[in-house]
Design a protein around this motif. Structure first.
Motif, PDB file in Angstrom:
ATOM      1  N   ILE A  83       1.030  -1.612  -0.180  1.00  0.00           N
ATOM      2  CA  ILE A  83       0.065   0.166  -0.229  1.00  0.00           C
ATOM      3  C   ILE A  83       0.837   1.220   0.233  1.00  0.00           C
ATOM      4  CG2 ILE A  83      -1.921   1.543   1.141  1.00  0.00           C
ATOM      5  CD1 ILE A  83      -2.685  -1.614   3.232  1.00  0.00           C
ATOM      6  N   ASP A  84       2.256   1.283   0.719  1.00  0.00           N
ATOM      7  CA  ASP A  84       2.635   2.382   0.920  1.00  0.00           C
ATOM      8  C   ASP A  84       4.284   2.437   1.510  1.00  0.00           C
ATOM      9  OD1 ASP A  84       3.287   4.871   0.832  1.00  0.00           O
ATOM     10  OD2 ASP A  84       2.606   5.579   2.346  1.00  0.00           O
ATOM     11  N   LEU A  85       5.396   2.669   0.683  1.00  0.00           N
ATOM     12  CA  LEU A  85       6.710   2.843   1.906  1.00  0.00           C
ATOM     13  C   LEU A  85       7.025   3.659   1.867  1.00  0.00           C
ATOM     14  CD1 LEU A  85       9.071   0.410  -0.235  1.00  0.00           C
ATOM     15  CD2 LEU A  85       9.910   2.773   0.086  1.00  0.00           C
ATOM     16  N   CYS A  86       7.921   4.608   2.857  1.00  0.00           N
ATOM     17  CA  CYS A  86       8.073   5.611   3.515  1.00  0.00           C
ATOM     18  C   CYS A  86       9.884   5.738   3.978  1.00  0.00           C
ATOM     19  CB  CYS A  86       6.681   6.588   3.708  1.00  0.00           C
ATOM     20  SG  CYS A  86       6.912   6.132   5.648  1.00  0.00           S
ATOM     21  N   GLY A  87      10.063   6.772   3.663  1.00  0.00           N
ATOM     22  CA  GLY A  87      11.748   6.765   4.315  1.00  0.00           C
ATOM     23  C   GLY A  87      11.162   7.753   5.693  1.00  0.00           C
ATOM     24  N   MET A  88      12.556   7.048   6.907  1.00  0.00           N
ATOM     25  CA  MET A  88      12.184   7.905   8.202  1.00  0.00           C
ATOM     26  C   MET A  88      13.656   8.438   8.301  1.00  0.00           C
ATOM     27  SD  MET A  88       9.291   7.913   9.132  1.00  0.00           S
ATOM     28  CE  MET A  88       8.793   8.397  10.651  1.00  0.00           C
ATOM     29  N   ASP A  89      13.328   9.465   9.206  1.00  0.00           N
ATOM     30  CA  ASP A  89      14.879   9.935   9.823  1.00  0.00           C
ATOM     31  C   ASP A  89      14.684   9.798  11.345  1.00  0.00           C
ATOM     32  OD1 ASP A  89      17.055  10.946  10.992  1.00  0.00           O
ATOM     33  OD2 ASP A  89      16.204  12.271   9.581  1.00  0.00           O
ATOM     34  N   TYR A 133      15.231  11.773   2.016  1.00  0.00           N
ATOM     35  CA  TYR A 133      15.919  10.849   2.347  1.00  0.00           C
ATOM     36  C   TYR A 133      17.712  10.646   2.006  1.00  0.00           C
ATOM     37  CZ  TYR A 133      11.656  10.916   5.552  1.00  0.00           C
ATOM     38  OH  TYR A 133      10.490  11.742   6.246  1.00  0.00           O
ATOM     39  N   GLY A 134      17.442  10.805   0.698  1.00  0.00           N
ATOM     40  CA  GLY A 134      18.967   9.899   0.329  1.00  0.00           C
ATOM     41  C   GLY A 134      18.861   8.431   1.264  1.00  0.00           C
ATOM     42  N   ILE A 135      17.933   7.547   1.276  1.00  0.00           N
ATOM     43  CA  ILE A 135      18.076   6.579   1.143  1.00  0.00           C
ATOM     44  C   ILE A 135      18.495   5.990  -0.247  1.00  0.00           C
ATOM     45  CG2 ILE A 135      17.133   4.279   2.183  1.00  0.00           C
ATOM     46  CD1 ILE A 135      15.108   5.631   3.950  1.00  0.00           C
ATOM     47  N   VAL A 136      19.060   4.770  -0.314  1.00  0.00           N
ATOM     48  CA  VAL A 136      19.747   4.302  -1.558  1.00  0.00           C
ATOM     49  C   VAL A 136      19.055   2.757  -1.399  1.00  0.00           C
ATOM     50  CG1 VAL A 136      21.671   3.287  -3.169  1.00  0.00           C
ATOM     51  CG2 VAL A 136      22.142   5.592  -1.293  1.00  0.00           C
ATOM     52  N   PHE A 137      18.456   2.642  -2.849  1.00  0.00           N
ATOM     53  CA  PHE A 137      17.700   0.871  -2.927  1.00  0.00           C
ATOM     54  C   PHE A 137      18.702   0.003  -4.059  1.00  0.00           C
ATOM     55  CE2 PHE A 137      14.530   4.141  -0.730  1.00  0.00           C
ATOM     56  CZ  PHE A 137      14.103   3.207   0.008  1.00  0.00           C
ATOM     57  N   GLN A 138      19.000  -0.427  -3.444  1.00  0.00           N
ATOM     58  CA  GLN A 138      20.060  -1.253  -4.075  1.00  0.00           C
ATOM     59  C   GLN A 138      18.860  -2.551  -4.569  1.00  0.00           C
ATOM     60  OE1 GLN A 138      24.046  -3.327  -2.905  1.00  0.00           O
ATOM     61  NE2 GLN A 138      22.975  -5.113  -2.196  1.00  0.00           N
ATOM     62  N   GLY A 139      19.998  -2.036  -6.030  1.00  0.00           N
ATOM     63  CA  GLY A 139      18.159  -2.943  -7.340  1.00  0.00           C
ATOM     64  C   GLY A 139      17.700  -2.227  -8.247  1.00  0.00           C
ATOM     65  N   HIS A 140      17.241  -0.968  -7.707  1.00  0.00           N
ATOM     66  CA  HIS A 140      16.405  -0.317  -8.365  1.00  0.00           C
ATOM     67  C   HIS A 140      16.625   0.100  -9.519  1.00  0.00           C
ATOM     68  CE1 HIS A 140      13.413   2.866  -9.109  1.00  0.00           C
ATOM     69  NE2 HIS A 140      12.826   2.351  -8.068  1.00  0.00           N
ATOM     70  N   THR A 141      16.154  -0.438 -10.376  1.00  0.00           N
ATOM     71  CA  THR A 141      16.555  -0.090 -12.408  1.00  0.00           C
ATOM     72  C   THR A 141      16.329   0.746 -12.483  1.00  0.00           C
ATOM     73  OG1 THR A 141      14.536  -0.789 -12.628  1.00  0.00           O
ATOM     74  CG2 THR A 141      15.696  -2.484 -12.977  1.00  0.00           C
ATOM     75  N   ASP A 142      15.873   2.455 -11.309  1.00  0.00           N
ATOM     76  CA  ASP A 142      15.745   3.296 -12.299  1.00  0.00           C
ATOM     77  C   ASP A 142      15.757   4.626 -11.303  1.00  0.00           C
ATOM     78  OD1 ASP A 142      15.508   5.798 -14.020  1.00  0.00           O
ATOM     79  OD2 ASP A 142      12.903   5.621 -13.938  1.00  0.00           O
ATOM     80  N   TYR A 188      16.557  17.964 -10.609  1.00  0.00           N
ATOM     81  CA  TYR A 188      17.518  17.129 -11.095  1.00  0.00           C
ATOM     82  C   TYR A 188      18.793  17.354 -10.518  1.00  0.00           C
ATOM     83  CZ  TYR A 188      14.905  14.530 -14.156  1.00  0.00           C
ATOM     84  OH  TYR A 188      13.938  13.424 -14.577  1.00  0.00           O
ATOM     85  N   GLY A 189      18.996  19.219  -9.917  1.00  0.00           N
ATOM     86  CA  GLY A 189      20.065  19.872  -9.448  1.00  0.00           C
ATOM     87  C   GLY A 189      19.755  20.626  -7.939  1.00  0.00           C
ATOM     88  N   PHE A 190      19.567  19.960  -7.457  1.00  0.00           N
ATOM     89  CA  PHE A 190      18.412  19.895  -6.038  1.00  0.00           C
ATOM     90  C   PHE A 190      19.706  19.387  -4.920  1.00  0.00           C
ATOM     91  CE2 PHE A 190      16.379  19.127  -2.103  1.00  0.00           C
ATOM     92  CZ  PHE A 190      15.939  20.737  -1.916  1.00  0.00           C
ATOM     93  N   VAL A 191      20.410  20.505  -3.933  1.00  0.00           N
ATOM     94  CA  VAL A 191      21.301  20.226  -3.817  1.00  0.00           C
ATOM     95  C   VAL A 191      20.941  19.485  -1.743  1.00  0.00           C
ATOM     96  CG1 VAL A 191      23.520  20.202  -1.609  1.00  0.00           C
ATOM     97  CG2 VAL A 191      22.478  21.558  -4.312  1.00  0.00           C
ATOM     98  N   GLY A 192      20.798  18.426  -1.793  1.00  0.00           N
ATOM     99  CA  GLY A 192      20.935  17.467   0.268  1.00  0.00           C
ATOM    100  C   GLY A 192      19.381  16.896  -0.299  1.00  0.00           C
ATOM    101  N   ASN A 193      18.652  16.405   0.987  1.00  0.00           N
ATOM    102  CA  ASN A 193      17.818  15.836   0.932  1.00  0.00           C
ATOM    103  C   ASN A 193      15.952  16.608   1.437  1.00  0.00           C
ATOM    104  OD1 ASN A 193      20.128  13.512   0.838  1.00  0.00           O
ATOM    105  ND2 ASN A 193      18.875  12.715  -0.769  1.00  0.00           N
ATOM    106  N   PRO A 194      15.777  17.111   1.829  1.00  0.00           N
ATOM    107  CA  PRO A 194      14.451  18.070   2.464  1.00  0.00           C
ATOM    108  C   PRO A 194      14.473  17.362   3.663  1.00  0.00           C
ATOM    109  CG  PRO A 194      14.057  17.178   0.369  1.00  0.00           C
ATOM    110  CD  PRO A 194      15.820  17.056  -0.033  1.00  0.00           C
ATOM    111  N   PHE A 195      14.077  15.985   3.418  1.00  0.00           N
ATOM    112  CA  PHE A 195      13.200  15.225   4.638  1.00  0.00           C
ATOM    113  C   PHE A 195      13.996  15.144   5.771  1.00  0.00           C
ATOM    114  CE2 PHE A 195       8.287  14.593   3.238  1.00  0.00           C
ATOM    115  CZ  PHE A 195       8.812  15.926   2.774  1.00  0.00           C
ATOM    116  N   ARG A 196      15.596  15.300   5.307  1.00  0.00           N
ATOM    117  CA  ARG A 196      16.553  14.750   6.783  1.00  0.00           C
ATOM    118  C   ARG A 196      15.733  15.910   7.891  1.00  0.00           C
ATOM    119  NH1 ARG A 196      22.326  12.567   4.497  1.00  0.00           N
ATOM    120  NH2 ARG A 196      21.080  10.572   3.208  1.00  0.00           N
ATOM    121  N   LYS A 197      16.691  15.673   8.960  1.00  0.00           N
ATOM    122  CA  LYS A 197      16.074  16.310  10.417  1.00  0.00           C
ATOM    123  C   LYS A 197      17.021  17.320  10.425  1.00  0.00           C
ATOM    124  CE  LYS A 197      13.506  14.467  12.105  1.00  0.00           C
ATOM    125  NZ  LYS A 197      13.019  13.420  13.014  1.00  0.00           N
TER     126      LYS A 197
END
Length: 207
Positions: free
Chosen positions: A59-65, A134-143, A151-160
């Motif tokens: 149903i849903d997947l979300c990152g967390m800090d 969040y900058g979480i890398v999902f290994q095996g994701h094809t895209d 695309y030029g955004f710097v950083g990950n805006p939901f990090r604390k």
């Protein structure tokens, strides 16, 4: 899900997953399991394919800090020192049951968790969102690329620790005739709210 069905599902999960479970508890009237990052792929396949589980829909997947949660989260199964996590909400349509799964990345500096897109294809954009915010890398994701920010955004805006004003701003430059990025020009300031009252406000009640 009523209590008896929760207890039955909890027993099945404890038996089938056994040592792969870090913890199992009921939170907000829904069962939550915590598993190690290395077991995400194998556990997810069991959750989808086992006849007594049958969680065929993500149903849903979300990152967390979790950097500022401290002991409260640790008590709910968060391995000590882990900052980034992923929360999965699963539904079994045939058995009409739900499950929440939490996974914590082992490395706080470079969080990596296996992709589940080959198990639940609907995870595709959810994982891209968690990667973007969040900058979480999902290994095996094809895209695996940004999906909400530029695309030029710097950083990950939901990090604390991400500043409210960000790191860079974007504007159109008339001289160069193109969009450019530059350091944020907003000056930090403290805003004091102005309270406006009528001169004789409340006098009638005093009489």
């Amino acid at each position: 899900m009523n209590t008896s069905r929760q207890e039955a599902l909890a027993k099945v999960l404890g038996t089938i997953l056994a040592e792969q479970l870090v913890s199992l508890h009921c939170l907000f009237n829904e069962l939550t399991i915590v598993v190690h990052a290395k077991d995400v792929d194998s556990v997810s396949k069991v959750l989808r394919d086992h006849k007594e589980l049958g969680f065929d829909i993500l149903i849903d997947l979300c990152g967390m800090d979790y950097s500022t949660y401290g002991d409260e989260v640790s008590a709910l199964g968060k391995p000590g020192g882990r900052r980034f996590g992923v929360v999965y909400h699963l539904l079994s349509i045939p058995l009409n049951q739900r499950l929440r799964m939490k996974v914590f990345a082992e490395d706080n500096e470079f969080p990596v968790i296996d992709s589940v897109t080959d198990i639940w294809p609907g995870a595709n954009w959810f994982e891209r969102e968690a990667f973007d915010l969040y900058g979480i890398v999902f290994q095996g994701h094809t895209d695996l690329r940004r999906i909400l920010t530029d695309y030029g955004f710097v950083g990950n805006p939901f990090r604390k620790d991400f500043p409210i004003s960000g790191y860079v701003e974007m504007r159109y430059d008339e001289e160069q005739k193109r969009v450019i990025y530059q350091p944020v020009s907003i000056e930090p300031r403290e805003i004091t709210p102005l309270v406006v009252r009528e001169q004789n406000y409340g006098d009638s009640y005093a009489e």
